[in-house]
Design an enzyme around this catalytic site. Structure first.
Site, short mmCIF file in Angstrom:
data_model
loop_
_atom_site.label_atom_id
_atom_site.label_comp_id
_atom_site.label_asym_id
_atom_site.label_seq_id
_atom_site.Cartn_x
_atom_site.Cartn_y
_atom_site.Cartn_z
N TYR A 285 0.99 -1.28 0.09
CA TYR A 285 -0.01 0.13 -0.02
C TYR A 285 0.74 1.19 0.05
CZ TYR A 285 -4.09 2.97 0.63
OH TYR A 285 -4.88 3.87 0.62
N TYR B 243 -4.59 6.30 -7.98
CA TYR B 243 -4.81 5.84 -6.29
C TYR B 243 -6.40 5.75 -6.48
CZ TYR B 243 -5.35 6.37 -1.35
OH TYR B 243 -5.65 6.16 -0.12
#
Ligand code: ZN
Lengths: 147, 375
Positions: free
Chosen positions: B282, B327
């Site tokens: 992440y 994103y």
């Protein structure tokens, strides 16, 4: 007519946090402390997370501590701070061992327009509690002091 | 576990700065595309899972595409921490026999829809002790952690720059990626600050995106004309004194929930870091990639820069990730994880048996391993 000034973020207390803000209004930094085991409880909550006692007592702290971390804010930020950049947000570790967030201010409690370099901001630097006004809101803030 | 969950379909709409449709609309298109990829139809769907932050609920989405009956539904919270936990929830439903075909998706207009923090003036709950002091943007919260890690581990800005540059290189091979221009260390170091010590290129993109995956059971997948990707295992973790983003109030500063997820993950999968061929960590912010290598046990604490430089580290974020592909709250990392096992990544690692995908590291979070073979 000039436009209304931009709004600062406004704390919205609830029953578990209101004593903190009542203390702030009187320029006292108070934190829940477990009456059974002495644990400081931050952020506030109604139960001691160490011993599960349900009788935390709001207790004044000195506000003295050290810089545990910090950031320097640059654009884009909320309009309320846009013309006061750069500014420093501190993570302060109080001498009691709890950590709180607040802005870097001068000795009078005025927000410093700085990246902290000129003030000698560093990890572990000693800080002392001051009070900062943001519109009609009073907030704890910290100033650098010598060791 | 006798029933095994497999991923059989995935689809993403082209990423953009303005997708020109609602998250409901783009989400529906992503789901329909993923079903088509799997060779399934809406009539087969009996489960749906989403992020809590997904504005279209499972119920609404089921209505939109016309699902006859959801036998299973649910959502996982905590922003970017929700990715692997949402996949875990879907997998559990299949493993337990509660559903046979489960759809998971994330659609988000994070570019055209504006920055969510701009309107957040009333500070309730944990925010009342943070936001009035200027901790408003996700980058602000991350910056405080980052300075702690730099101080503790000796990490330099160049270490973060290397992450940004590596992922940009991966994005350059990926026609779907939003950012494909060259990025040099000079450009990285001279880019504007956002929240020191984080500069522009330490931050993920702001993207409109919509992605979906379809999971089913190993048995059901045998009837489909796809190569199934096995959900080898997963784990969730909060750690003590869990806050989203502002993990400052526990005992040890700098430790994140990922360090609690990791031992559970290795136990649940029966694997160890050495078994992992490629990772998708992440990456809302560059330092999270370095942190993840040690919190998931790939290297000693704080040693990620040297570990990566040694060439021993499994490649990371091969689509360009949140920093350079798009994103979408980490959902594109999950999709890339499946692609690596399928063998269809644009930066394909050779003979991938296991790909680790993690979710947000400074929020309650989770991780998942996708594998070529069942355990
Ligand atoms: Zn106690």
């Amino acid at each position: 007519m000039s436009a209304a000034p931009p709004l600062p973020p406004r704390p919205v207390p609830d029953q578990d946090t209101l004593p903190f803000w009542d203390g702030v209004a009187e320029r006292m930094l108070i934190v829940p402390r477990c009456a059974s085991c002495g644990q400081w409880i931050w952020q506030p909550r109604p139960v001691c997370y160490r011993c599960r006692a349900t009788n935390p007592v709001w207790t004044q702290v000195s506000g003295n501590g050290r810089v545990a971390s910090w950031t320097v804010l640059h654009p884009p930020v909320l309009p309320v701070w846009a013309d006061r950049l750069p500014l420093v947000v501190l993570l302060v570790e109080l001498d009691e061992g709890i950590r709180m967030v607040g802005q870097l201010v001068d000795d009078e409690g005025t927000l410093l327009q700085t990246d902290g370099t000129a003030e000698g901001l560093a990890m572990g630097a000693r800080v002392a509690l001051r009070w900062r006004k943001e519109a009609d809101i009073t907030l704890p803030a910290w100033t650098l002091v010598g060791d | 576990m006798s029933r095994k969950a497999v991923v059989v379909g995935l689809h993403g709409l082209p990423f953009s700065k303005n997708i020109g449709m609602t998250e409901r609309h783009s989400g529906a298109l992503a789901i329909l595309g993923a079903l088509k990829d799997a060779g399934l139809t809406v009539a087969d769907v009996d489960g749906m899972c989403r992020y809590v932050w997904q504005p279209t609920t499972e119920m609404e989405m089921a209505r939109v595409i016309g699902v006859q009956n959801l036998r299973f539904f649910g959502a996982q919270d905590y922003g970017g921490g929700a990715g692997a936990p949402t996949m875990a929830l879907a997998s559990m439903a299949i493993e337990l026999g509660l559903a046979e075909v489960v759809v998971v998706w994330r659609s988000r207009n994070r570019s055209s829809g504006g920055r969510p923090w701009v309107g957040q003036i009333m500070a309730e709950g944990q925010d009342q002790f943070e936001r009035p002091h200027g901790l408003v943007r996700p980058a602000d919260g991350m910056a405080l952690h980052t300075r702690v890690w730099m101080h503790k581990y000796g990490w330099k800005r160049e270490d973060f720059g290397n992450v940004a540059i590596t992922q940009r290189r991966h994005a350059q091979a990926n026609p779907m990626a939003m950012m494909r221009k060259d990025l040099t260390m000079e450009e990285y170091l001279s880019s504007r600050w956002v929240a020191e010590p984080l500069c522009l290129f330490d931050n993920c993109l702001e993207t409109d995106g919509a992605l979906a995956m379809v999971l089913t059971s190993e048995e059901r997948a045998r009837d489909l004309d796809v190569t199934p990707v096995y959900v080898r295992g997963y784990a969730l973790g909060s750690g003590p004194q869990g806050y989203a983003m502002t993990f400052y109030y526990g005992d040890e500063l700098g430790v994140t929930p990922a360090s609690y997820v990791a031992p559970e993950l290795w136990r649940n999968t029966g694997l160890k870091p050495d078994d992992i061929d490629v990772v998708q960590f992440y990456d809302a912010f560059t330092p999270q990639v370095l942190l993840s290598y040690h919190e998931y046990g790939f290297c000693d604490e704080g040693d990620a820069p040297a570990y990566i430089a040694s060439g021993e580290a499994p490649p990371y974020n091969t689509s360009g990730g949140g920093l350079s592909e798009a994103y979408v709250h980490g959902f594109n990392l999950l999709v890339e994880g499946v692609r690596q096992v399928r063998g269809t990544s644009t930066t394909q690692v050779e003979s991938v048996n296991h790909c680790l995908v993690t979710s947000g590291a400074v929020v309650p979070t989770g991780a998942i391993v996708f594998s070529k073979e069942p355990a």
